[in-house]
Write a protein that holds these residues in place. Structure first.
Motif, PDB file in Angstrom:
ATOM      1  N   UNK A  89     -30.190 -38.200 -28.256  1.00  0.00           N
ATOM      2  CA  UNK A  89     -29.557 -36.881 -28.278  1.00  0.00           C
ATOM      3  C   UNK A  89     -30.584 -35.810 -28.625  1.00  0.00           C
ATOM      4  N   UNK A  90     -31.499 -36.129 -29.537  1.00  0.00           N
ATOM      5  CA  UNK A  90     -32.573 -35.207 -29.894  1.00  0.00           C
ATOM      6  C   UNK A  90     -33.494 -34.959 -28.704  1.00  0.00           C
ATOM      7  N   UNK A  91     -33.880 -36.044 -27.995  1.00  0.00           N
ATOM      8  CA  UNK A  91     -34.799 -35.929 -26.865  1.00  0.00           C
ATOM      9  C   UNK A  91     -34.199 -35.062 -25.761  1.00  0.00           C
ATOM     10  N   UNK A  92     -32.893 -35.224 -25.510  1.00  0.00           N
ATOM     11  CA  UNK A  92     -32.231 -34.462 -24.452  1.00  0.00           C
ATOM     12  C   UNK A  92     -32.123 -32.985 -24.819  1.00  0.00           C
ATOM     13  N   UNK A  93     -31.789 -32.720 -26.078  1.00  0.00           N
ATOM     14  CA  UNK A  93     -31.527 -31.333 -26.485  1.00  0.00           C
ATOM     15  C   UNK A  93     -32.787 -30.544 -26.791  1.00  0.00           C
ATOM     16  N   UNK A  94     -33.841 -31.214 -27.237  1.00  0.00           N
ATOM     17  CA  UNK A  94     -35.020 -30.522 -27.758  1.00  0.00           C
ATOM     18  C   UNK A  94     -35.651 -29.522 -26.791  1.00  0.00           C
ATOM     19  N   UNK A  95     -35.894 -29.877 -25.503  1.00  0.00           N
ATOM     20  CA  UNK A  95     -36.543 -28.893 -24.624  1.00  0.00           C
ATOM     21  C   UNK A  95     -35.635 -27.758 -24.172  1.00  0.00           C
ATOM     22  N   UNK A 222     -35.821 -29.622 -10.540  1.00  0.00           N
ATOM     23  CA  UNK A 222     -36.268 -30.883 -11.128  1.00  0.00           C
ATOM     24  C   UNK A 222     -37.782 -31.106 -11.066  1.00  0.00           C
ATOM     25  N   UNK A 223     -38.416 -30.951  -9.901  1.00  0.00           N
ATOM     26  CA  UNK A 223     -39.858 -31.233  -9.856  1.00  0.00           C
ATOM     27  C   UNK A 223     -40.725 -30.131 -10.467  1.00  0.00           C
ATOM     28  N   UNK A 224     -40.116 -28.999 -10.809  1.00  0.00           N
ATOM     29  CA  UNK A 224     -40.874 -27.897 -11.384  1.00  0.00           C
ATOM     30  C   UNK A 224     -41.029 -28.086 -12.891  1.00  0.00           C
ATOM     31  N   UNK A 225     -42.130 -27.590 -13.436  1.00  0.00           N
ATOM     32  CA  UNK A 225     -42.304 -27.576 -14.899  1.00  0.00           C
ATOM     33  C   UNK A 225     -42.131 -26.134 -15.345  1.00  0.00           C
ATOM     34  N   UNK A 226     -40.887 -25.766 -15.651  1.00  0.00           N
ATOM     35  CA  UNK A 226     -40.584 -24.391 -16.030  1.00  0.00           C
ATOM     36  C   UNK A 226     -40.183 -24.364 -17.505  1.00  0.00           C
ATOM     37  N   UNK A 255     -35.107 -27.270 -14.597  1.00  0.00           N
ATOM     38  CA  UNK A 255     -36.522 -26.956 -14.632  1.00  0.00           C
ATOM     39  C   UNK A 255     -37.150 -27.156 -15.991  1.00  0.00           C
ATOM     40  N   UNK A 256     -36.423 -26.773 -17.049  1.00  0.00           N
ATOM     41  CA  UNK A 256     -36.964 -26.901 -18.405  1.00  0.00           C
ATOM     42  C   UNK A 256     -36.690 -28.272 -19.011  1.00  0.00           C
ATOM     43  N   UNK A 257     -35.606 -28.926 -18.565  1.00  0.00           N
ATOM     44  CA  UNK A 257     -35.225 -30.202 -19.170  1.00  0.00           C
ATOM     45  C   UNK A 257     -36.093 -31.359 -18.753  1.00  0.00           C
ATOM     46  N   UNK A 278     -33.093 -40.558 -18.046  1.00  0.00           N
ATOM     47  CA  UNK A 278     -33.321 -39.230 -18.623  1.00  0.00           C
ATOM     48  C   UNK A 278     -33.321 -38.161 -17.530  1.00  0.00           C
ATOM     49  N   UNK A 279     -33.998 -38.442 -16.412  1.00  0.00           N
ATOM     50  CA  UNK A 279     -34.032 -37.493 -15.294  1.00  0.00           C
ATOM     51  C   UNK A 279     -32.626 -37.287 -14.730  1.00  0.00           C
TER      52      UNK A 279
END
Length: 297
Positions: A89-95, A222-226, A255-257, A278-279
């Motif tokens: 839950x932390x990993x999903x929410x953190x970004x 998805x493929x972007x690093x935003x 993009x951010x996740x 995760x993706x």
């Protein structure tokens, strides 16, 4: 020439507002975090059931981490015995969630949007953390050792509010310098979209009349690093051109996740099944959140 001047004005105004908000909010958050009892955080996050997942989400929400710090902290949480579901839950929410994101959304898109974003991302992070835990995927964690000091230890910070405020500001300034290039790129893209992207084209792809707009934009993101700091000004420009709010939210979340550097580092902790999941989780969160935004707001 008029379009160029308007584009430059948009760039300057948004960049200035983002800079002030970023440094101010980051300083406040860093100062608050200095006073948080680290042992108490560990105790709360080690709680069983849904309560642990909620604390994991809150921990991710109040701590503005980038991928480079989220991953070692994730490793540290696993090493000190925090339950697998809580860590996920932390990993999903953190970004996706932190006070800066909430403040930027509230300032540029309104309180309703900011609160709805916070609620939706929190709910999905808790739910998917519980699902991964119920599936018994804790065995998908690789046997890795934590190098250096554990995260959940008391910080050796000098006493005195003035000193701590200075440390907090220096931390915020360092974070700002680290994300400045991403912010610059994001605002630049947003300004270009605002000034030059044809409205008819965007309306067809991401407008409210396209029933597949949220799905398409989530796939594009998805493929972007935003970074969220970059995604918000891009989203503002897209909305000014006629994109639906749901499509913009889907872009921000997808993009951010999912960041390629973060996935690469997470692969050192988790096996392939969790990385793929995760993706998928981020994509589903982006699509469902976008659809809900379009229905409610």
């Amino acid at each position: 020439m008029n379009t160029f001047i308007e584009t430059i004005k948009y760039f300057i105004v948004i960049m200035a507002e983002l800079t002030v908000l970023f440094i101010g909010i980051s300083t406040i958050v860093a100062l608050i975090f200095i006073y948080l009892p680290q042992d108490k955080i560990k105790s709360w996050m080690s709680g069983k059931g849904i309560w642990g997942n909620i604390i994991g989400v809150l921990f991710g929400a109040v701590t503005p981490f980038c991928a480079c710090s989220t991953v070692p902290i994730t490793l540290g949480l696993l090493q000190v015995g925090v339950p697998f579901g809580t860590v996920m839950s932390f990993v999903i929410s953190s970004p996706l969630m932190d006070p800066l994101v909430f403040s930027l959304l509230a300032a540029f898109m309104g309180w309703k949007v900011a609160i709805a974003f916070l609620i939706l991302t929190s709910v999905f992070a808790v739910v998917f953390g519980l699902i991964l835990d119920k599936l018994g995927w804790s065995n998908q964690v690789k046997r890795v050792r934590l190098k250096g000091e554990g995260y959940l230890q008391n910080m050796n910070v000098p006493k005195g509010f003035g000193t701590r405020l200075k440390i907090s500001f220096n931390k915020a300034w360092g974070d700002f310098k680290a994300v400045f290039i991403y912010m610059l790129i994001g605002v630049g893209i947003g300004a270009a979209i605002y000034g030059y992207l044809p409205e008819d084209l965007l309306a067809k792809v991401a407008g409210p009349d396209n029933p597949f707009a949220v799905l398409v934009v989530a796939l594009i993101g998805l493929p972007l690093y935003i970074r969220v700091e970059s995604a918000i000004p891009i989203g503002l420009a897209l909305m000014d051109k006629g994109a639906s709010l749901g499509a913009v939210m889907a872009l921000i979340i997808s993009g951010a996740g999912v960041a390629i550097p973060e996935l690469t580092m997470l692969a050192s902790i988790f096996k392939k099944k969790i990385i793929i999941s995760f993706v998928v989780i981020v994509f589903v969160t982006a699509v469902l959140s976008g659809l809900i935004f379009n229905m409610l707001i």
